[in-house]
Design an enzyme around this catalytic site. Structure first.
Site, PDB file in Angstrom:
ATOM      1  N   ASP A   1       0.820  -1.218   0.000  1.00 39.35           N
ATOM      2  CA  ASP A   1       0.000   0.000   0.000  1.00 39.35           C
ATOM      3  C   ASP A   1       0.850   1.261   0.000  1.00 39.35           C
ATOM      4  O   ASP A   1       2.026   1.237   0.348  1.00 39.35           O
ATOM      5  CB  ASP A   1      -0.888   0.029   1.258  1.00 39.35           C
ATOM      6  CG  ASP A   1      -1.973  -1.020   1.229  1.00 39.35           C
ATOM      7  OD1 ASP A   1      -2.851  -0.983   2.095  1.00 39.35           O
ATOM      8  OD2 ASP A   1      -1.920  -1.900   0.334  1.00 39.35           O
ATOM      9  N   ASP A   2       0.178   2.341  -0.355  1.00 38.14           N
ATOM     10  CA  ASP A   2       0.638   3.730  -0.146  1.00 38.14           C
ATOM     11  C   ASP A   2       1.719   4.217  -1.118  1.00 38.14           C
ATOM     12  O   ASP A   2       2.091   5.377  -1.056  1.00 38.14           O
ATOM     13  CB  ASP A   2       1.150   3.959   1.288  1.00 38.14           C
ATOM     14  CG  ASP A   2       0.062   3.741   2.328  1.00 38.14           C
ATOM     15  OD1 ASP A   2       0.316   3.948   3.508  1.00 38.14           O
ATOM     16  OD2 ASP A   2      -1.072   3.353   1.948  1.00 38.14           O
TER      17      ASP A   2
ATOM     18  N   HIS B   1      -5.134   9.594   0.289  1.00 36.36           N
ATOM     19  CA  HIS B   1      -4.995   8.832   1.537  1.00 36.36           C
ATOM     20  C   HIS B   1      -5.290   9.716   2.743  1.00 36.36           C
ATOM     21  O   HIS B   1      -4.871   9.433   3.870  1.00 36.36           O
ATOM     22  CB  HIS B   1      -3.599   8.202   1.644  1.00 36.36           C
ATOM     23  CG  HIS B   1      -3.575   6.954   2.461  1.00 36.36           C
ATOM     24  ND1 HIS B   1      -3.837   6.922   3.808  1.00 36.36           N
ATOM     25  CD2 HIS B   1      -3.332   5.672   2.108  1.00 36.36           C
ATOM     26  CE1 HIS B   1      -3.743   5.689   4.258  1.00 36.36           C
ATOM     27  NE2 HIS B   1      -3.440   4.899   3.227  1.00 36.36           N
TER      28      HIS B   1
ATOM     29  N   HIS C   1       3.707  -2.252   3.089  1.00 39.99           N
ATOM     30  CA  HIS C   1       3.760  -0.911   2.499  1.00 39.99           C
ATOM     31  C   HIS C   1       5.074  -0.776   1.754  1.00 39.99           C
ATOM     32  O   HIS C   1       6.144  -0.901   2.376  1.00 39.99           O
ATOM     33  CB  HIS C   1       3.614   0.169   3.585  1.00 39.99           C
ATOM     34  CG  HIS C   1       2.273   0.127   4.264  1.00 39.99           C
ATOM     35  ND1 HIS C   1       1.965  -0.784   5.245  1.00 39.99           N
ATOM     36  CD2 HIS C   1       1.141   0.867   4.061  1.00 39.99           C
ATOM     37  CE1 HIS C   1       0.709  -0.596   5.644  1.00 39.99           C
ATOM     38  NE2 HIS C   1       0.175   0.403   4.929  1.00 39.99           N
TER      39      HIS C   1
END
Ligand code: ZN
Length: 465
Positions: free
Chosen positions: A268-269, A320, A425
Site C-alpha cells: 500500500d501507499d 490517503h 507498504h
C-alpha cells in the site's frame, strides 16, 4: 316625223341606260380563300384579294378593316371596301378565332403508385393549365375505378384532357426483426439462459412482434452450440428469419488464487522512489507477482513498471487523507477516480480493485461520516469494484521498524489452510529489506504467490462504521 322622234327617244334612253350601266356596273371583287378558322395564338395572315373593272385593277384602292381581337375567342369579320367613281363596294370575310388545344394535367407524385395493401391512397395533388383558360384545376373531375384514378377536365372550348394514376396495393418488403442483446452469446454450463428479447416491425403492418415464432431450445446442462430461430411474416406473406447462437461453454477453471496456501503480497501507499523500485527488482528476480494499492504519490514510471512487469496495479485512494476520502460519499469517489485516472493514464488499464485506507474495518471514518463504510463496502461492489482487506498484517506501518520484525510478523501468521493476504507498504525500507526472505520462506514451505485479479475472492474485514 312622229316616228323619228320616238326612235330618237328610244336611242337616247338606250344610250343613257348603257352609260348608267357602265357607270354602276360592279367591279370584279375577289377574295382569295374563304372564311377562315384561326387557331388561338396564331397570327392572321391575309390570304389576298383582287378588284378589277373592265380590265382596270383597283386592288390597291381596297381598304381592309381587321377587327380581330386575338386575345378573345369569337367570330370576327374583315371588311374590304373599294370606292370606284364615288360608289363603294364591300366584301366581308369571316374569321373564327378558336381554341382547339386541350388543357395539360400535371400530377404531383408518380402516375404509378404502390401503397400498402390496407392503406388508402392519399391524393398528392394535381394541376391543370389551359392555353386559353389558364388555371382550371378546379374544373377537374376525379373518378375512381378499381385501382385507377382518372383525372379529366374540359376547357371552355370543350377540349378535354385526361390522365390516369394507377394505384397498386402490395407489400413486397419483408419485416425486420431486431434482437436485443448479442446475436452470439456464451453461457456457462449449468447457468440459466433467458431470452434477452426481440421485436419485429414491418413497413406496412408496423409492430408485429407478437407474430414472431420462436423455435429452438437451449440446454444449458449440455455443452454445445444452440440456435434460436425467430421467424415472422407480414400480412402479405413476406418472411424474415433471424437467428441467435447460444454457446454453452464450460466454466473457467476455478482460479488458483482462491486456493488455500496462496500468498498475496500486497503493498500500500506507494509508489516511492528508493523502495518500490527495489521491491520490483526483487519480485522480478524471484519471479513473483504482487499487488500494489497505489496513491497519487511517487513517480509515474514506477506504476508503469509495476504494470509492465505483470503485477496488479490496484487503487488505494489518491490522497490517503481520511478527512477527504471519508468526508462524504462523493469525496470518496472523487478521490478514487483521481487515482483510477492516474493508473489509466500511465498504463491504459482501468483498475477496479481497491483497498480502503485503514481497511474496511476502520473506525476513523466514523469521525467524518457515520455509516460511510457500511454504505461504501456495498456500493463499490454494486459499482463493479472489488475491495480487499488483509488477514496478515506485516506490522510495517507502525508495529515494527525492522526488516526482521516485518519478516517475523508475516511468516508467523502464514497458513496453508487459508489464502494469505499480506498487508505491507512499499514505502517502507524495512519492508523492502524483508521481502526477499519472506519470498524465500514461502517458496521453501510450499506456498505459491499470486497477484490479486478480478476473479480473486474478496477478503474482507468486519465493518465497524
Ligand atoms: Zn494505506
Amino acid at each position: 316625223m312622229k316616228k323619228k322622234y320616238v326612235i330618237g327617244i328610244i336611242i337616247a334612253v338606250t344610250l343613257l341606260i348603257g352609260l348608267l350601266t357602265i357607270f354602276f356596273w360592279p367591279p370584279k371583287f375577289e377574295l382569295k380563300g374563304k372564311d377562315i378558322e384561326l387557331k388561338y395564338g396564331e397570327s392572321y395572315h391575309e390570304p389576298g384579294y383582287k378588284v378589277t373593272k373592265f380590265g382596270k385593277d383597283y386592288t390597291k384602292k381596297v381598304k381592309v378593316k381587321n377587327k380581330i381581337n386575338k386575345d378573345k375567342l369569337g367570330l370576327y369579320e374583315i371588311m374590304y371596301e373599294v370606292k370606284i367613281n364615288g360608289i363603294t363596294f364591300k366584301k366581308t370575310r369571316k374569321v373564327k378565332l378558336v381554341d382547339k388545344e386541350k388543357p395539360t394535367i400535371t400530377l404531383t407524385g408518380n402516375e404509378n403508385i404502390t401503397i400498402c395493401p390496407q392503406a388508402e391512397y392519399e391524393e398528392e395533388g394535381y394541376k391543370v393549365v389551359d392555353n386559353y383558360d389558364g388555371d382550371i384545376t378546379d374544373k377537374v373531375k376525379i373518378t375512381k375505378k378499381d385501382n385507377q384514378i382518372t383525372y379529366s377536365v374540359k376547357d371552355s372550348s370543350g377540349n378535354s384532357a385526361e390522365i390516369t394514376r394507377t394505384i397498386t396495393k402490395e407489400d413486397k418488403t419483408a419485416p425486420t426483426i431486431t434482437l436485443k442483446g448479442n446475436k452470439t452469446q456464451n453461457i456457462y454450463l449449468g447457468n440459466k439462459w433467458s431470452e434477452p428479447g426481440y421485436s419485429a416491425t414491418d413497413n406496412c403492418d408496423n409492430d408485429i412482434t407478437n407474430n414472431v415464432v420462436k423455435t429452438g431450445t437451449v440446454n444449458t446442462n449440455k455443452l454445445g452450440t444452440y440456435k434460436i430461430t425467430y421467424t415472422v411474416k407480414d400480412a402479405s406473406g413476406n418472411q424474415t428469419v433471424e437467428q441467435r447462437t447460444i454457446k454453452v461453454i464450460s466454466r473457467p477453471s476455478i482460479p488458483s488464487s482462491g486456493k488455500k496456501g496462496v500468498i498475496y503480497l500486497t503493498f500500500d501507499d506507494g509508489p516511492k522512489e528508493g523502495t518500490t523500485n527495489v521491491i520490483l527488482d526483487i519480485l522480478k528476480e524471484e519471479n513473483v507477482k504482487a499487488t500494489f494499492f497505489v496513491t497519487n504519490s511517487g513517480p509515474d514510471y514506477l506504476i508503469k513498471r509495476e504494470y509492465d512487469e505483470g503485477h496488479t496495479v490496484a487503487l488505494h485512494t489518491a490522497t490517503h487523507n481520511y478527512a477527504t476520502v471519508y468526508g462524504s460519499k462523493e469525496g470518496y469517489y472523487n478521490d478514487l477516480k483521481q487515482v483510477q485516472d492516474r493508473v489509466k493514464r500511465i498504463t491504459g488499464y482501468e483498475s477496479k480493485i481497491i483497498r480502503f485506507p485503514g481497511g474496511s474495518s476502520n473506525t476513523i471514518s466514523k469521525k467524518y461520516s457515520p455509516g460511510i463504510m457500511t454504505f461504501l463496502t456495498k456500493d463499490v461492489v454494486n459499482k463493479g469494484y472489488k475491495y480487499y482487506d488483509w488477514n496478515t498484517d506485516s506490522g510495517d506501518a507502525g508495529g515494527t521498524n525492522s526488516a526482521s520484525g516485518v519478516y517475523n510478523n508475516v511468516i508467523r501468521n502464514l497458513s496453508k489452510n487459508k489464502a494469505n493476504m499480506i498487508l505491507m507498504h512499499d514505502i517502507k525500507p524495512h519492508t523492502r529489506d524483508a521481502l526477499r526472505n519472506i519470498i524465500r520462506y514461502g517458496k521453501n514451505n510450499g506456498y505459491t504467490f499470486e497477484k490479486i485479479t478480478m476473479s480473486t475472492p474478496m477478503i474482507t474485514h468486519h465493518v465497524n462504521n
